[in-house]
Write an enzyme that holds these catalytic residues in place. Structure first.
Site, PDB file in Angstrom:
ATOM      1  CB  SER A 145      -0.892   0.016   1.244  1.00 51.73           C
ATOM      2  OG  SER A 145      -1.597   1.235   1.348  1.00 51.73           O
ATOM      3  CE1 TYR A 156      -3.738  -1.657   5.106  1.00 52.34           C
ATOM      4  CE2 TYR A 156      -3.071   0.618   4.754  1.00 52.34           C
ATOM      5  CZ  TYR A 156      -3.469  -0.602   4.252  1.00 52.34           C
ATOM      6  OH  TYR A 156      -3.582  -0.784   2.897  1.00 52.34           O
TER       7      TYR A 156
END
Length: 261
Positions: A145, A156
């Site tokens: 990501s 995250y």
């Protein structure tokens, strides 16, 4: 655009294959000749399998929890049992569970984010390596990501940063064994509504406000000022998985409208 025969004779394992990017990667790879193993813990992963088979593709689905090593090992065993080898592994499981300032995360919530977005990729890489080493060849594509830089999702971000490090270290360690390891780093991506909730407990009004702040940051950080489409994420994954990318390894390719994270 479909490249007929690009994956002819290749066995591809796709994790998180029940919906979104994973389902799209598996479906298109099957149309391009791959024998596909679809791994997901959602029951409806069988619908993707049925659609591929109905279109004369080859696919089997495996229901498993890839947040456990047992789930990863069972997936690779199923691939070997069905097709005899593993040529390509696409690690697609992950996603932020909650959006909130880091100071507002509870310790168990931090653990859950790392378990969701890092451990399935770590486990699946480890579980697939024996087959690839025996073959003397293999390709691993990790879905990371660009959210390694962003607000309201620090755990995250840390997990996805771990995937970037894993990609580079694994590529260096196994390059001489014929194994390529690469990654894409998607930015915000438009997709149909999730059939399994990101946060099963639901978001309260404050969490919804924090989510809106994160979405605004993601959109404003891109040069193109928009989210990407599923197809714009699927195509780079399949390129890196293909023999067209045979001299690319250890690379994390940003696919985020100019925002490199």
């Amino acid at each position: 655009m479909i490249f007929a025969g690009r994956f002819a004779g290749k066995v591809m394992v796709v994790t998180g294959a029940a919906q979104g990017i994973g389902a799209g990667v598996a479906t298109r790879a099957a149309r391009e000749g791959a024998h596909v193993v679809l791994a997901d813990r959602a029951d409806f992963v069988t619908e993707v399998e049925e659609a591929i088979v109905a279109a004369d593709g080859r696919a089997v689905s495996v229901r498993c929890d890839l947040e456990t090593y047992e789930g990863a090992a069972a997936t690779m065993a199923a691939a070997i049992a069905a097709f005899g080898r593993i040529d390509i592994l696409v690690n697609n499981v992950g996603g932020a569970i909650r959006m909130r300032p880091y100071a507002a995360f509870e310790p168990q919530q931090i653990d859950a984010e790392i378990r969701r977005s890092l451990m399935p990729t770590l486990y699946c890489c480890h579980a697939a390596l024996p087959a690839m080493l025996e073959q003397g060849a293999g390709t691993i594509v990790n879905v990371s990501s660009n959210g390694t830089r962003g607000i309201r999702r620090v755990p995250y971000s840390a997990a996805k940063g771990g995937i970037n490090g894993l990609t580079q270290a694994l590529a260096m360690e196994y390059g001489e064994s014929g194994i390529r390891v690469v990654a894409t780093a998607p930015g915000g991506t438009s997709a149909p509504p999730r059939r399994v909730a990101r946060n099963p407990q639901g978001d309260n009004a404050q969490e919804q406000a924090w989510m809106a702040e994160a979405v605004a940051q993601v959109t404003s950080s891109t040069f193109m000022k928009r989210y990407g489409t599923l197809e714009e994420q699927i195509a780079p994954i399949l390129f890196l998985a293909s023999d067209e990318a045979s001299y690319i390894t250890g690379t994390v390719l940003p696919v985020a409208g100019g925002d490199n994270g």
